[in-house]
Design an enzyme around this catalytic site. Structure first.
Site, PDB file in Angstrom:
ATOM      1  N   TYR A 172       0.942  -1.168   0.128  1.00 22.56           N
ATOM      2  CA  TYR A 172       0.039   0.057  -0.106  1.00 22.56           C
ATOM      3  C   TYR A 172       0.862   1.381   0.122  1.00 22.56           C
ATOM      4  CZ  TYR A 172      -2.824  -3.397   2.289  1.00 22.56           C
ATOM      5  OH  TYR A 172      -3.563  -4.717   2.787  1.00 22.56           O
TER       6      TYR A 172
ATOM      7  N   CYS B 180      14.299 -11.094  -2.889  1.00 25.57           N
ATOM      8  CA  CYS B 180      14.783 -10.875  -4.289  1.00 25.57           C
ATOM      9  C   CYS B 180      13.739 -10.306  -5.262  1.00 25.57           C
ATOM     10  CB  CYS B 180      15.198 -12.228  -4.772  1.00 25.57           C
ATOM     11  SG  CYS B 180      16.351 -13.184  -3.650  1.00 25.57           S
TER      12      CYS B 180
HETATM   13  N1  LLP Z   1     -14.436  -4.277  10.157  1.00 28.60           N
HETATM   14  C1  LLP Z   1     -14.479  -4.946   8.805  1.00 28.60           C
HETATM   15  C2  LLP Z   1     -15.500  -5.370   8.093  1.00 28.60           C
HETATM   16  C3  LLP Z   1     -13.271  -4.544   8.307  1.00 28.60           C
HETATM   17  O1  LLP Z   1     -13.326  -5.473   6.786  1.00 28.60           O
HETATM   18  C4  LLP Z   1     -12.177  -4.235   8.648  1.00 28.60           C
HETATM   19  C5  LLP Z   1     -11.016  -4.060   8.116  1.00 28.60           C
HETATM   20  C6  LLP Z   1     -12.092  -3.855  10.077  1.00 28.60           C
HETATM   21  C7  LLP Z   1     -13.425  -3.856  10.561  1.00 28.60           C
HETATM   22  C8  LLP Z   1     -11.367  -3.011  10.739  1.00 28.60           C
HETATM   23  O2  LLP Z   1     -10.872  -2.135  10.331  1.00 28.60           O
HETATM   24  P1  LLP Z   1      -9.580  -1.033  11.030  1.00 28.60           P
HETATM   25  O3  LLP Z   1     -10.579  -0.693  12.509  1.00 28.60           O
HETATM   26  O4  LLP Z   1      -8.552  -1.923  11.331  1.00 28.60           O
HETATM   27  O5  LLP Z   1      -9.413  -0.082  10.077  1.00 28.60           O
HETATM   28  N2  LLP Z   1      -4.313  -4.564   5.464  1.00 28.60           N
HETATM   29  C9  LLP Z   1      -4.770  -3.310   5.493  1.00 28.60           C
HETATM   30  C10 LLP Z   1      -6.121  -2.872   6.086  1.00 28.60           C
HETATM   31  C11 LLP Z   1      -7.346  -3.675   5.644  1.00 28.60           C
HETATM   32  C12 LLP Z   1      -8.604  -3.367   6.389  1.00 28.60           C
HETATM   33  C13 LLP Z   1      -9.493  -4.580   6.105  1.00 28.60           C
HETATM   34  N3  LLP Z   1     -10.584  -4.403   6.789  1.00 28.60           N
HETATM   35  C14 LLP Z   1      -3.636  -2.358   5.909  1.00 28.60           C
HETATM   36  O6  LLP Z   1      -2.448  -2.820   6.027  1.00 28.60           O
HETATM   37  O7  LLP Z   1      -3.886  -1.236   5.897  1.00 28.60           O
END
Ligand code: LLP
Length: 421
Positions: free
Chosen positions: A318, A346
């Site tokens: 990202y 790599c």
């Molecule tokens: N609820 C649902 C339905 C979600 O899809 C997500 C995150 C959350 C809650 C929690 O969101 P948060 O509070 O953590 O923003 N891998 C990405 C982030 C992907 C988020 C996916 N869904 C990153 O490293 O930024």
């Protein structure tokens, strides 16, 4: 706020110097702070007081069992997106009636598992899923509680890969679909619709789009109630950002809660939240050791560290920014220099950052990738046959290895050769 601080010229996690963990456990290694996890959870929960809310911590952000147990002991629920995550939450001691099951593509088996466990709500994201769940519930002679995940068609900024609330994203149903499906589910003896939910994205630092989405959700609750349906619950998802220091700081949970209360004033409804990052991000660092500094004649200076994109993929995936701090405080007046910080994998994508101004660093020095507790180890892999990065949990002056680094023998033993080989 977090409990990673400089003391006596080096970086500590609570009352443990990070250097000690690096020496005893080896690097790369994730280090989590119990006090930070506890503080973030309680600050978020208490922001809504005296209202009692279900804070269902998003397991996907950091699913280590000891992290989950730390939060479960404070009463946290769990937002889960797979059978595996439900099993983790249960194993960590989260009560089924505090587990939320979300996700765009739940399989028959996963739905049946959630129904049997008796989770608090299954967030239904489409009509085919509603039909499948009805079938599953009939076979099990159950009547699971469901909410409909609505896609409020709001653009929440942030990185395109983590924005979920626009109508061209794969998530949720439209408002008109939600009303039609609510009626359909209410007429189904095997479904118990209890509310509506939304989640518009992650790392959100501007409350405007959230308030816009929540206002639309309030309207939906009111329309459904006016049509005679029972709508006790509103799940507003997660998404509140954490400070990464490259963009404006996100609002405090108290400011977020005030914005929610403003939108919902006078509406009597049980609230559910699914925060992940805001609880876990600042509670963890990835500790890594410098392998060497490689200066190219053209002028670029590469800091090659032993952590890589398989351990922390966010920069590669990202273009995410993680503050990088030397574990030993540089001497006063040390000149900063521009480094490209890279891992040993790599491919060029294995670059944490380019031209980052850092104090002089050399082979053997330790650095900490800050704000790495969310979507760090949870997204790690064994790419390049690098052992899965271990995890350590600190509490006061103690620490425990809560996911050991696998040995090469363990890694290879997981792959039986095909019998004809
Ligand atoms: N609820 C649902 C339905 C979600 O899809 C997500 C995150 C959350 C809650 C929690 O969101 P948060 O509070 O953590 O923003 N891998 C990405 C982030 C992907 C988020 C996916 N869904 C990153 O490293 O930024």
């Amino acid at each position: 706020m977090n409990f990673f601080e400089v003391r006596d010229g080096e970086l500590w996690c609570e009352d443990v110097p990070l250097r000690r963990i690096a020496e005893e456990v080896g690097t790369p290694v994730y280090v989590y702070s119990t006090a930070t996890l506890e503080r973030h959870y309680t600050v978020f929960r208490d922001a809504f007081a005296p209202r009692k809310v279900l804070v269902a911590y998003a397991v996907k952000s950091n699913s280590n069992l000891s992290v989950l147990r730390t939060l479960a002991k404070l009463g946290a629920g769990a937002d889960t997106v797979s059978e595996g995550e439900i099993r983790r939450a249960l194993a960590a001691g989260v009560r089924p009636d505090r587990i939320v099951f979300s996700g765009v593509g739940k399989t028959r088996r996963e739905l049946a598992f959630a129904v049997e466990v008796g989770v608090s709500e299954i967030n239904v994201e489409s009509e085919p899923e509603l039909d499948l769940l009805s079938e599953v519930a009939e076979v099990l002679d159950a009547r699971p509680a469901i909410t409909f995940r609505v896609n409020p068609d709001v653009s929440a900024g942030g990185h395109a890969k983590i924005s979920t609330g626009k109508s061209d994203n794969k998530f949720g149903v439209s408002f008109s679909e939600a009303e039609r499906l609510y009626a359909k589910a209410s007429a189904d003896p095997h479904l118990n619709p209890i509310g509506v939910s939304c989640h518009i994205g992650s790392q959100i630092t501007d409350l405007g789009p959230m308030a816009e989405a929540f206002t639309k959700m309030r309207g939906l609750v009111e329309r459904l109630r006016a049509s005679g349906f029972n709508v006790p619950r509103l799940d507003l998802g997660g998404g509140l950002g954490a400070p990464y220091f490259d963009s404006p700081d996100p609002p405090e949970p108290s400011v977020y809660a005030a914005a929610v209360e403003k939108v919902l004033a006078g509406l009597d409804v049980e609230l559910v939240f699914e925060p992940g990052r805001v609880i876990s991000a600042n509670a963890g660092v990835l500790l890594s050791r410098v392998i060497h500094v490689h200066e190219r004649p053209e002028g670029r200076r590469f800091l090659v560290v032993d952590g890589a994109m398989n351990d922390l993929v966010r920069p590669a995936m990202y273009d995410a920014f993680h503050d990088i701090r030397p574990v030993t405080t540089p001497r006063q007046g040390a000149n900063l220099a521009a480094y490209d910080v890279v891992g040993p994998i790599c491919e060029t994508g294995d670059t944490f950052c380019r031209d980052r101004e850092l104090p002089p660093l050399d082979s053997g020095d330790l650095v900490a990738f800050m704000t790495a507790g969310a979507y760090g180890s949870a997204m790690s892999s064994e790419y390049n046959t690098r052992p899965l990065v271990p995890e350590v949990l600190v509490k006061g002056d103690s620490y425990a290895v809560v996911r050991p680094r696998p040995t090469y023998e363990e890694m290879l033993a997981r792959e039986p050769l095909a019998p004809w080989l």
